[in-house]
Design a protein around this motif. Structure first.
Motif, mmCIF file in Angstrom:
data_model
loop_
_atom_site.group_PDB
_atom_site.id
_atom_site.type_symbol
_atom_site.label_atom_id
_atom_site.label_comp_id
_atom_site.label_asym_id
_atom_site.label_seq_id
_atom_site.Cartn_x
_atom_site.Cartn_y
_atom_site.Cartn_z
ATOM 1 N N ARG A 107 0.823 -1.210 0.000
ATOM 2 C CA ARG A 107 0.000 0.000 0.000
ATOM 3 C C ARG A 107 0.855 1.259 0.000
ATOM 4 N NH1 ARG A 107 -5.299 0.074 -1.484
ATOM 5 N NH2 ARG A 107 -6.319 -1.808 -0.737
ATOM 6 N N VAL A 111 0.906 4.487 -2.609
ATOM 7 C CA VAL A 111 0.615 5.881 -2.263
ATOM 8 C C VAL A 111 1.721 6.801 -2.751
ATOM 9 C CG1 VAL A 111 0.310 7.501 -0.355
ATOM 10 C CG2 VAL A 111 -0.875 5.311 -0.334
ATOM 11 N N LEU A 114 1.218 7.242 -6.317
ATOM 12 C CA LEU A 114 0.059 8.107 -6.500
ATOM 13 C C LEU A 114 0.472 9.555 -6.293
ATOM 14 C CD1 LEU A 114 -3.045 8.192 -6.891
ATOM 15 C CD2 LEU A 114 -3.225 8.266 -4.424
ATOM 16 N N ALA A 115 1.316 9.768 -5.303
ATOM 17 C CA ALA A 115 1.785 11.124 -5.021
ATOM 18 C C ALA A 115 2.492 11.703 -6.239
ATOM 19 C CB ALA A 115 2.721 11.125 -3.822
ATOM 20 N N ALA A 116 3.265 10.868 -6.922
ATOM 21 C CA ALA A 116 3.976 11.354 -8.093
ATOM 22 C C ALA A 116 3.002 11.742 -9.198
ATOM 23 C CB ALA A 116 4.926 10.283 -8.602
ATOM 24 N N PHE A 147 1.091 3.898 -12.328
ATOM 25 C CA PHE A 147 -0.215 4.179 -11.772
ATOM 26 C C PHE A 147 -1.327 3.668 -12.650
ATOM 27 C CE2 PHE A 147 -3.914 6.526 -10.519
ATOM 28 C CZ PHE A 147 -3.887 6.214 -9.180
ATOM 29 N N LEU B 4 11.201 9.157 -8.031
ATOM 30 C CA LEU B 4 9.935 9.758 -7.609
ATOM 31 C C LEU B 4 10.170 10.786 -6.526
ATOM 32 C CD1 LEU B 4 7.768 6.550 -7.348
ATOM 33 C CD2 LEU B 4 8.084 8.045 -9.292
ATOM 34 N N VAL B 8 10.106 15.823 -5.680
ATOM 35 C CA VAL B 8 9.391 16.313 -4.507
ATOM 36 C C VAL B 8 10.368 16.938 -3.522
ATOM 37 C CG1 VAL B 8 7.862 15.691 -2.613
ATOM 38 C CG2 VAL B 8 7.648 14.516 -4.799
ATOM 39 N N PHE B 250 0.500 20.719 -3.627
ATOM 40 C CA PHE B 250 0.715 19.281 -3.659
ATOM 41 C C PHE B 250 0.101 18.607 -2.433
ATOM 42 C CE2 PHE B 250 3.655 15.778 -2.467
ATOM 43 C CZ PHE B 250 3.353 14.939 -3.511
ATOM 44 N N LEU B 254 -2.878 15.880 -2.491
ATOM 45 C CA LEU B 254 -2.598 14.591 -1.867
ATOM 46 C C LEU B 254 -3.617 14.291 -0.774
ATOM 47 C CD1 LEU B 254 -0.584 12.265 -1.904
ATOM 48 C CD2 LEU B 254 0.635 13.383 -0.059
ATOM 49 N N LEU B 258 -6.153 11.203 -0.660
ATOM 50 C CA LEU B 258 -6.081 10.240 0.446
ATOM 51 C C LEU B 258 -7.443 10.109 1.114
ATOM 52 C CD1 LEU B 258 -2.638 10.796 2.173
ATOM 53 C CD2 LEU B 258 -3.438 8.856 0.827
ATOM 54 N N ILE B 261 -9.510 7.969 -0.947
ATOM 55 C CA ILE B 261 -9.104 6.561 -0.832
ATOM 56 C C ILE B 261 -9.692 5.955 0.440
ATOM 57 C CG2 ILE B 261 -7.148 5.034 -0.401
ATOM 58 C CD1 ILE B 261 -5.496 6.662 -2.262
#
Lengths: 160, 271
Positions: A107, A111, A114-116, A147, B4, B8, B250, B254, B258, B261
């Motif tokens: 999981r 996430v 997903l954030a990317a 994704f 990734l 960020v 961001f 997010l 979330l 989700i």
């Protein structure tokens, strides 16, 4: 017999309402595209006419301009290269990642990825030096790829 | 994961510095000053509100329309496959090109939209050219482009539903509305949540159709967060400040996703 009539009438009403809704929606969704296609065959004068003209003498001038006076094949080729390369990288990197997420229920990793996807593309542009920029497209592409694989898995689960 | 995390992390690092074209070589560490400035920035607040307005409006319209269309396409009728394919055309169209077409259609002076309204006896609109109507117009454009996607997702969910509950309900004398409200909607909820999640992320981040039509105008009337950040970064070259706004943005997106989700998992557990 008498009791049959109102029911049939209602069925006819329902039918026509159904087709009316369908026609209106089709008009709404297709109109801009039809208008675009029409505009492409119109002269500048016809495109700016008030009231708008529906019947007009079609011209191929716009297409001539597009294909002959601009390197349109080159643009098409550029798009094609970007699309093919990002699809290829996305599948190669995305499929194993999606598999590991699905198989081992990671999981957290899901996430992060997903954030990317959530990250606005501008933040890639903010990077100033060239080696940083070189890194951006691949990472962006991979996230998308991973994704969409997870996405198909998720929606697959819901349609179970 | 490095690939990734790096963008960020770099954005966060940048947001703690003062970086502009004048000091590209050695950005100055200023701590949380950028964030403090954001708190006082009324233009940022306004952009935040506009983003919320745009997203909520577009989501509501798209889910309602998508659900309605999925219901229509759940019936059998002649030419269903062809019509359904035609409905997917907006999704395939490139947003920037469509922006140009919409500008042509919605031109207040000689656009065809106003001509249609006048023919129907309705008052003409200013569409993208008035501060009051620009956001609703953009919502309409986004809806035009993306409710087919919502329709497709919901339709896929619908065709996968079992028949038995509906037959049982029909035998028990449930009306169409009852079986829709108490059977179909609850069973479709996970699918709708997925559609909501995809669309809310993209709506919050909408950039192309706004930049392609108004660039945030008239005035700042359609300047959403993404546009504001773009302008701060690349028109005003306040890179550090843009990065700070980006971090806030961001975090916002997010947390929204979330939340969705978590909601989704809860509905799944309930089902």
């Amino acid at each position: 017999m008498r009791s049959q009539n109102p029911r049939r009438e209602r069925a006819v009403w329902k039918r026509s309402l159904f087709y009316l809704a369908l026609t209106l929606l089709t008009l709404f969704f297709l109109f801009p595209i039809i208008w675009m296609a029409m505009a492409s065959f119109k002269t500048q004068v016809d495109n700016l006419a008030t009231p708008p003209v529906v019947l007009f003498e079609p011209t191929l001038e716009n297409y001539r301009e597009t294909f002959i006076r601009n390197p349109f094949p080159r643009y098409t080729w550029n798009s094609f290269v970007v699309a093919a390369a990002s699809t290829a990288i996305g599948v190669v990197v995305g499929a194993p990642a999606a598999f590991s997420i699905a198989r081992f229920r990671q999981r957290g990793l899901a996430v992060v990825i997903l954030a990317a996807r959530i990250m606005p593309a501008i933040s890639y542009l903010l990077m100033s030096s060239s080696w940083q920029r070189a890194l951006c497209p691949p990472s962006a592409i991979c996230c998308r790829g991973i994704f969409s694989f997870c996405g198909s898995r998720w929606s697959g689960r819901t349609s179970r | 994961a490095v690939m990734l995390a790096y963008p960020v992390g770099y954005t966060v690092w940048l947001s703690l510095h003062d970086l502009s074209p004048f000091n590209l070589e050695n950005p100055e560490w200023i701590g949380t000053e950028n964030y403090a400035a954001l708190l006082k920035d009324t233009r940022f607040h306004a952009a935040l509100e506009r983003t919320a307005y745009f997203t909520l409006g577009a989501l509501a319209l798209q889910v309602a329309l998508g659900l309605g269309m999925a219901l229509l396409f759940n019936h059998n009728f002649v030419g269903r496959g062809v019509v359904r394919t035609l409905f997917l055309l907006p999704m395939v169209a490139t947003p920037v090109a469509m922006s140009l077409i919409w500008m042509l259609i919605l031109n207040p002076v000689d656009g065809v939209a106003n001509w249609i309204l006048e023919t129907l006896g309705l008052p003409p609109q200013l569409w993208l050219n008035s501060a009051d109507s620009v956001l609703p117009t953009l919502i309409l454009m986004d809806t035009w482009q993306w409710s087919p996607l919502v329709m497709l997702m919901i339709l896929a969910g619908m065709t996968a539903l079992p028949h038995e509950p509906f037959e049982a309900a029909a035998i028990d004398g449930a009306s169409w509305w009852q079986s829709f409200r108490f059977l179909m909607l609850p069973m479709l909820r996970p699918t709708i949540m997925v559609a909501l999640m995809f669309r809310s992320i993209d709506c919050l981040k909408t950039f192309d159709i706004i930049y392609g039509t108004t660039q945030g105008g008239p005035g700042f009337a359609s300047e959403t967060l993404n546009l504001y950040i773009y302008k701060t970064g690349f028109d005003y070259f306040r890179l550090g400040y843009a990065a700070a706004a980006l971090v806030v943005f961001f975090t916002l997106v997010l947390s929204v996703s979330l939340l969705l989700i978590i909601l989704r998992r809860r509905t799944e557990a309930a089902a």
